[in-house]
Motif scaffolding. Structure first.
Motif, PDB file in Angstrom:
ATOM      1  N   LEU A 104      14.642 -16.494  32.433  1.00 47.05           N
ATOM      2  CA  LEU A 104      13.273 -16.374  31.927  1.00 47.05           C
ATOM      3  C   LEU A 104      12.317 -17.309  32.662  1.00 47.05           C
ATOM      4  O   LEU A 104      11.204 -16.907  33.024  1.00 47.05           O
ATOM      5  N   ASN A 105      12.739 -18.546  32.895  1.00 45.92           N
ATOM      6  CA  ASN A 105      11.888 -19.511  33.611  1.00 45.92           C
ATOM      7  C   ASN A 105      11.557 -19.020  35.019  1.00 45.92           C
ATOM      8  O   ASN A 105      10.407 -19.074  35.454  1.00 45.92           O
ATOM      9  N   TYR A 106      12.581 -18.551  35.729  1.00 42.75           N
ATOM     10  CA  TYR A 106      12.323 -18.127  37.097  1.00 42.75           C
ATOM     11  C   TYR A 106      11.521 -16.835  37.147  1.00 42.75           C
ATOM     12  O   TYR A 106      10.698 -16.649  38.051  1.00 42.75           O
ATOM     13  N   SER A 107      11.713 -15.957  36.179  1.00 46.33           N
ATOM     14  CA  SER A 107      10.923 -14.719  36.175  1.00 46.33           C
ATOM     15  C   SER A 107       9.428 -15.044  36.067  1.00 46.33           C
ATOM     16  O   SER A 107       8.603 -14.374  36.684  1.00 46.33           O
ATOM     17  N   LYS A 108       9.095 -16.088  35.306  1.00 47.28           N
ATOM     18  CA  LYS A 108       7.691 -16.520  35.212  1.00 47.28           C
ATOM     19  C   LYS A 108       7.236 -17.179  36.511  1.00 47.28           C
ATOM     20  O   LYS A 108       6.159 -16.882  37.030  1.00 47.28           O
ATOM     21  N   LYS A 109       8.049 -18.089  37.017  1.00 50.78           N
ATOM     22  CA  LYS A 109       7.687 -18.831  38.232  1.00 50.78           C
ATOM     23  C   LYS A 109       7.487 -17.887  39.419  1.00 50.78           C
ATOM     24  O   LYS A 109       6.535 -18.034  40.184  1.00 50.78           O
ATOM     25  N   TRP A 110       8.367 -16.921  39.558  1.00 53.01           N
ATOM     26  CA  TRP A 110       8.314 -15.968  40.683  1.00 53.01           C
ATOM     27  C   TRP A 110       7.290 -14.859  40.412  1.00 53.01           C
ATOM     28  O   TRP A 110       6.949 -14.096  41.294  1.00 53.01           O
ATOM     29  N   LYS A 111       6.817 -14.793  39.171  1.00 55.12           N
ATOM     30  CA  LYS A 111       5.860 -13.770  38.737  1.00 55.12           C
ATOM     31  C   LYS A 111       6.445 -12.367  38.862  1.00 55.12           C
ATOM     32  O   LYS A 111       5.804 -11.432  39.369  1.00 55.12           O
ATOM     33  N   ALA A 112       7.673 -12.222  38.366  1.00 53.35           N
ATOM     34  CA  ALA A 112       8.355 -10.929  38.382  1.00 53.35           C
ATOM     35  C   ALA A 112       7.639  -9.952  37.453  1.00 53.35           C
ATOM     36  O   ALA A 112       7.116 -10.334  36.408  1.00 53.35           O
ATOM     37  N   ASP A 113       7.631  -8.702  37.868  1.00 50.43           N
ATOM     38  CA  ASP A 113       7.061  -7.640  37.047  1.00 50.43           C
ATOM     39  C   ASP A 113       8.131  -6.924  36.237  1.00 50.43           C
ATOM     40  O   ASP A 113       7.829  -6.259  35.247  1.00 50.43           O
ATOM     41  N   LEU A 114       9.376  -7.021  36.688  1.00 47.27           N
ATOM     42  CA  LEU A 114      10.492  -6.343  36.037  1.00 47.27           C
ATOM     43  C   LEU A 114      11.749  -7.163  36.242  1.00 47.27           C
ATOM     44  O   LEU A 114      11.982  -7.699  37.325  1.00 47.27           O
ATOM     45  N   LEU A 115      12.546  -7.243  35.203  1.00 47.94           N
ATOM     46  CA  LEU A 115      13.833  -7.934  35.255  1.00 47.94           C
ATOM     47  C   LEU A 115      14.930  -6.900  35.083  1.00 47.94           C
ATOM     48  O   LEU A 115      14.839  -6.037  34.201  1.00 47.94           O
TER      49      LEU A 115
END
Length: 152
Positions: A104-115
């Protein structure tokens, strides 16, 4: 959706997750990043005094080189997984800590649109006692999650 983050672990079924996530990312023309989380192993080496008649912890010693070696193995695994896709634009991220939180932290940091994640078959008891990484991520995510059902 311009950025797709694909979570992988050491389970061989991760190949199914990567293939499905990568295929989806290609259809959308998205950037891809593979993430793997190494759980913190340092607590195994804590030297507790005997408690409730149990002396087991006194026999465990911390081996910091083991942690470094585990990280090196994880780095190699992640690099090999990315290389398997034959696309030099695929990036990787190796995190340390609690798996769901780090994803979750990295998805925010990387600004992911989809996991993209896989759902492993766990026993009902396992799910009740500790939950699953997927359910923890789904509970707290702020972005869409593409779940790939995988069986052992």
């Amino acid at each position: 959706m311009k950025k797709v983050l694909i979570a992988v672990d050491y389970n061989p079924v991760s190949e199914q997750v990567v293939k499905a996530g990568y295929k989806l990312a290609q259809t959308m023309g998205s950037q891809v990043c593979l993430i793997h989380v190494v759980s913190d192993i340092s607590f195994y080496g804590i030297q507790y005094p005997t408690f409730m008649g149990y002396e087991g912890y006194n026999e465990i010693t911390t081996d910091l080189s083991m942690a470094a070696e585990m990280r090196k193995v994880a780095e190699d695994f992640l690099k090999t997984a990315a290389d398997h896709l034959n696309n030099p634009s695929v990036s990787t991220h190796l995190a340390d800590g609690e798996t769901a939180r780090e994803i979750l932290n990295y998805s925010k940091k990387w600004k992911a649109d989809l996991l993209v994640m896989g759902t492993h078959s766990h026993s009902v008891l396992e799910k009740l006692l500790m939950g699953t990484v997927a359910s923890k991520v789904l509970e707290k995510t702020e972005i869409p999650v593409f779940m790939v059902p995988v069986k052992k």
